[in-house]
Enzyme design. Structure first.
Site, short mmCIF file in Angstrom:
data_model
loop_
_atom_site.label_atom_id
_atom_site.label_comp_id
_atom_site.label_asym_id
_atom_site.label_seq_id
_atom_site.Cartn_x
_atom_site.Cartn_y
_atom_site.Cartn_z
N GLU A 146 7.47 2.27 15.14
CA GLU A 146 8.39 2.77 14.12
C GLU A 146 8.39 4.29 14.22
OE1 GLU A 146 7.07 0.49 10.58
OE2 GLU A 146 8.99 -0.53 10.82
N ASN B 250 0.81 -1.23 0.00
CA ASN B 250 0.00 0.00 0.00
C ASN B 250 0.84 1.27 0.00
OD1 ASN B 250 0.77 -0.48 2.67
ND2 ASN B 250 -1.01 0.59 3.47
N GLU C 201 3.91 -4.32 12.52
CA GLU C 201 3.02 -3.18 12.23
C GLU C 201 1.89 -3.74 11.39
OE1 GLU C 201 3.26 -0.37 13.55
OE2 GLU C 201 5.34 -0.22 14.19
N CYS D 141 -3.24 1.78 6.39
CA CYS D 141 -3.48 1.07 7.65
C CYS D 141 -4.26 1.94 8.63
CB CYS D 141 -2.16 0.59 8.25
SG CYS D 141 -0.94 1.89 8.35
#
Ligand code: NAD
Length: 476
Positions: free
Chosen positions: A457, A146, A244, A278
């Protein structure tokens, strides 16, 4: 394009290929090697051989190389954005933003080059201790389709500046931008073997990487189900893992919210990248007293979105990235209609006509009167479909928002500081926004709770995920 292993462009051991298709037109853009276990071993070997010399350079030297690479990427932004749009489908303006994001993240970690060092710790009774931070060795990064450029930067920035070497596996549909970015890093002076890219299917290349005994750390971004599999495999080698994963972000709109801003936030929050983000807004909870006005305005905004080939001018939303995702969205909407799980306010169809016939297009869709058990509220809907639920109070909105296994992002839209505070305190999410949604920055920690993952992150915290802390105690 070919894989990049040990500073060389290489074919796969198996001599097979993956076709890379433009999701807007169905055209074949390129093909890449279908990597095998043997290719992964070769890449891990290259990364192991490169490790001691890369780890012994100073962080400032590493920053010099990464900074040079960021500069080249900035110069080639337009060309890279076209490549990203062709393989991913997003509008060109979004692709340019993403390439800029890559540059910003890399430069941010260059700026942290002098920041990671150990501590001196006085210890009672004639002693002291100090700590040293060391790179881990060979790390692996596995990324989705994505946001392939941005997520690549989230991995390589902290991994390389802290002295690790890396093997990165791109998603099978979007490896071209990753391979081009890796070749720019070589051009900027990155030594052979420091960054290796192995293309191929997740079940083969991804799993071999996670299982390889010489890989010390896995940084994975993708679906929750795949993340669980990665965690399971990594556990047997006691490897460090960052996961993640997916999300089902709620957006809470109170009756005192600025509705114009909230409509703009919901449009961008849900339909950016064709809903394939996300932290996209995946569930809307709006106070009953303003729901009708809000839904009317949102419907008008959705009807104004221009969909089409991301390479064309003035496009707001491109196609879905791949057939699997397109079939899922079509099936989900058909299921809602069949089970009467909501009323489609606008959208809900594959656009008809020649222009659309070879791409994975789907209309931006708004669904209201969605019951609590609907798949739209339970699953991670990775596409342009937005369910809206009316609520009476903030407590009800928060209770419904928290009724999910995910916990990535959430936003609350209000001018009232008390409501905002209650939202920050009670919403289960790793990132909470006030009167905005989606915004991320390299300086700000990013990650989720629950099935949205483990670890963070971005920001300085991401660096410690790539460093081993050694304690030394002395008696005086
Ligand atoms: P995916 O899990 O299908 O694939 C992600 C990567 O894992 C790909 O490179 C894939 O080839 C690889 N893979 C697949 N099976 C594997 C296995 N058994 N072992 C090792 N690797 C394997 O996810 P996707 O469809 O590419 O991406 C969409 C998902 O990613 C969504 O759920 C989205 O929310 C999530 N995502 C999360 C974040 C975040 O930072 N939290 C960011 C972007 C996307």
């Amino acid at each position: 394009m070919k894989m990049q292993i040990g500073g060389k462009s290489v074919e796969a051991c198996g001599c097979e290929y993956l076709d890379i298709i433009n999701p807007a037109t169905g055209e074949l853009i390129d093909r890449v090697p279908r990597g095998t276990e043997g290719d992964v071993e070769m890449a891990v070997e290259a990364a192991s051989s490169a490790f001691s010399s890369w780890a012994s350079t100073s962080p400032q030297q590493r920053a010099g190389i990464l900074y040079r690479a960021a500069g080249i990427v900035r110069q080639r932004k337009d060309e890279l954005a076209v490549l990203l749009t062709r393989e991913q489908g997003k509008p060109l303006a979004e692709a340019k933003n993403e390439i800029e994001g890559f540059v910003n993240v890399l430069e941010y970690y260059c700026g942290l080059a002098s920041s990671f060092h150990g501590d001196f710790i006085p210890v009672p009774q004639n002693g002291y201790a100090f700590t040293v931070k060391k790179p881990l060795g060979v790390c692996a990064a596995i990324i989705p389709w994505n946001m392939p450029a941005l997520i690549m930067a989230w991995k390589i920035g902290p991994a390389l500046i802290s002295g690790n070497t890396l093997v990165l596996k791109p998603a099978s549909n979007t490896p071209l931008t990753n391979l081009t970015l890796a070749s720019i890093l070589s051009e900027a002076g990155l030594s052979a073997g420091v960054l290796n890219i192995v293309t191929g299917p997740g079940e083969v290349v991804g799993e071999s990487l996670v299982k390889s005994h010489r890989v010390k750390r896995i940084s994975f971004t993708g679906e929750a189900g795949t993340g669980k599999r990665v965690a399971e495999l990594a556990a047997s080698g006691m490897k460090r893992v960052t996961l993640e994963l997916g999300g089902s972000d709620p957006m809470l709109i109170c009756d005192d919210a600025n509705l114009k801003d909230a409509v703009a936030g919901a449009l961008r929050g849900r339909f950016y990248n064709c809903g394939q983000t996300c932290t996209a807004v995946k569930r809307l909870f709006v106070f009953e007293s303003v729901a009708e006005e809000f839904i009317k305005k949102l419907e008008a905004g959705i009807r104004n979105l221009r969909i089409g080939n991301g390479l064309h001018e003035n496009i707001d939303m491109g196609p879905l990235n791949n057939r699997r995702q397109w079939e899922y969205i079509k099936e989900l909407v058909a299921d809602i209609e069949e089970k009467d799980e909501g009323r489609i306010v606008t959208g809900g169809r594959v656009p008809e006509g020649n222009v659309w016939s070879r791409g994975y297009f789907f209309e931006p869709t708004l669904v209201e009167d969605v019951p609590g058990e609907s798949r739209l509220l339970k699953e991670e809907v990775f596409g342009p479909v937005l369910p809206v639920v009316r609520v009476k109070t903030l407590d009800e909105a928060i209770e419904k928002a928290n009724n999910t296994c995910y916990g990535l992002g959430a936003s609350i839209w209000t001018k009232n500081i008390d409501r905002a505070r209650i939202g920050f305190e009670q919403l289960n999410a790793g990132i909470i926004w006030l009167n905005q949604h989606l915004k991320v920055a390299p300086e700000v920690p990013f990650g989720g709770t629950g099935e949205s993952g483990i670890g963070r992150e971005n920001g300085p915290d991401a660096l410690s995920e790539y460093l081993d802390l050694k304690t030394v105690m002395l008696k005086t």
